[in-house]
Structures are given as structure tokens and as C-alpha cells.
Scaffold this motif. Sequence first.
Motif, PDB file in Angstrom:
ATOM      1  N   SER A  98     -22.016  21.852 -32.618  1.00  0.00           N
ATOM      2  CA  SER A  98     -23.358  22.256 -32.172  1.00  0.00           C
ATOM      3  C   SER A  98     -24.133  21.080 -31.602  1.00  0.00           C
ATOM      4  O   SER A  98     -24.849  21.218 -30.615  1.00  0.00           O
ATOM      5  N   LYS A  99     -23.980  19.925 -32.219  1.00  0.00           N
ATOM      6  CA  LYS A  99     -24.689  18.733 -31.752  1.00  0.00           C
ATOM      7  C   LYS A  99     -24.115  18.185 -30.447  1.00  0.00           C
ATOM      8  O   LYS A  99     -24.820  17.507 -29.705  1.00  0.00           O
ATOM      9  N   ARG A 100     -22.846  18.478 -30.176  1.00  0.00           N
ATOM     10  CA  ARG A 100     -22.165  17.876 -29.022  1.00  0.00           C
ATOM     11  C   ARG A 100     -21.698  18.899 -27.994  1.00  0.00           C
ATOM     12  O   ARG A 100     -20.919  18.567 -27.099  1.00  0.00           O
ATOM     13  N   VAL A 101     -22.167  20.122 -28.100  1.00  0.00           N
ATOM     14  CA  VAL A 101     -21.662  21.189 -27.243  1.00  0.00           C
ATOM     15  C   VAL A 101     -21.897  20.895 -25.755  1.00  0.00           C
ATOM     16  O   VAL A 101     -21.121  21.344 -24.910  1.00  0.00           O
ATOM     17  N   ALA A 102     -22.908  20.119 -25.424  1.00  0.00           N
ATOM     18  CA  ALA A 102     -23.160  19.780 -24.013  1.00  0.00           C
ATOM     19  C   ALA A 102     -22.021  18.959 -23.418  1.00  0.00           C
ATOM     20  O   ALA A 102     -21.855  18.913 -22.197  1.00  0.00           O
ATOM     21  N   GLU A 103     -21.204  18.328 -24.263  1.00  0.00           N
ATOM     22  CA  GLU A 103     -20.067  17.533 -23.798  1.00  0.00           C
ATOM     23  C   GLU A 103     -18.812  18.386 -23.577  1.00  0.00           C
ATOM     24  O   GLU A 103     -17.821  17.899 -23.033  1.00  0.00           O
ATOM     25  N   PHE A 104     -18.854  19.647 -24.017  1.00  0.00           N
ATOM     26  CA  PHE A 104     -17.659  20.474 -23.985  1.00  0.00           C
ATOM     27  C   PHE A 104     -17.409  21.081 -22.613  1.00  0.00           C
ATOM     28  O   PHE A 104     -18.320  21.469 -21.905  1.00  0.00           O
TER      29      PHE A 104
END
Length: 112
Positions: A32-38
Amino acid sequence: YGEQQLSLVANAYARLELGDVGLFKVLGVWISKRVAEFTPQGVAAVANAYAKVLMRDVELFAALGSNMERLLPRLDPRAISNLLNAYARLQIKDQDVLQQLVGLVPSRVHDF
């Protein structure tokens, strides 16, 4: 851990049918914290893993959904199918996300 490693861990546990609630909760927070990197495929893989073990994480799917607009143009048919299946199987009724995903199907029906 990076995007690929997180989605691989989730999928490995799902394939082994290891629905470890504690692990999936920790993964859900990290993702959830890093979903923008996915990548689109990474998001679909994570959603699919959670669906396989029936791990309904509303906060995680809210984070995935908040990134859907960015991902839509790059979703391939497999990712669209995996995402729709995950939302349906886990009964996550995010109407905006579902409408966006369903809206992609007619324009890409020949790719399925």
C-alpha cells in the motif's frame, strides 16, 4: 524489497495455498505504501495472489484502486482479467475501479 519481490512473495504463498494472515497483512501495508512504484502486471499479480488465498484486505485494494487510472492504459488482457477476478472473488465493490476495468474489455476484446 522492491515491487517485483513483493508480488513474487505474495504469489508464492498463494500458489502454495499458504494464507498466512500475518504475512499478508504485513505485505498489504508494505505494498500500500509503495503501490505507486508497481507496474500494471505487479498490481494484477498482487490482487490475484490475495484472491487465491481469499485474503480480503480492503485497505490494500483501496491503494491499488487509487492507482488504477495511472495503470489503465498499460493493462494487458491478463492483468485486466486478474484484477476483475480478484475484485469479484473478494467481493470488493469499488464501483469506480470496476467500471474502469469493465470499460476496457470492449476495446480490447480481440486481445483476450
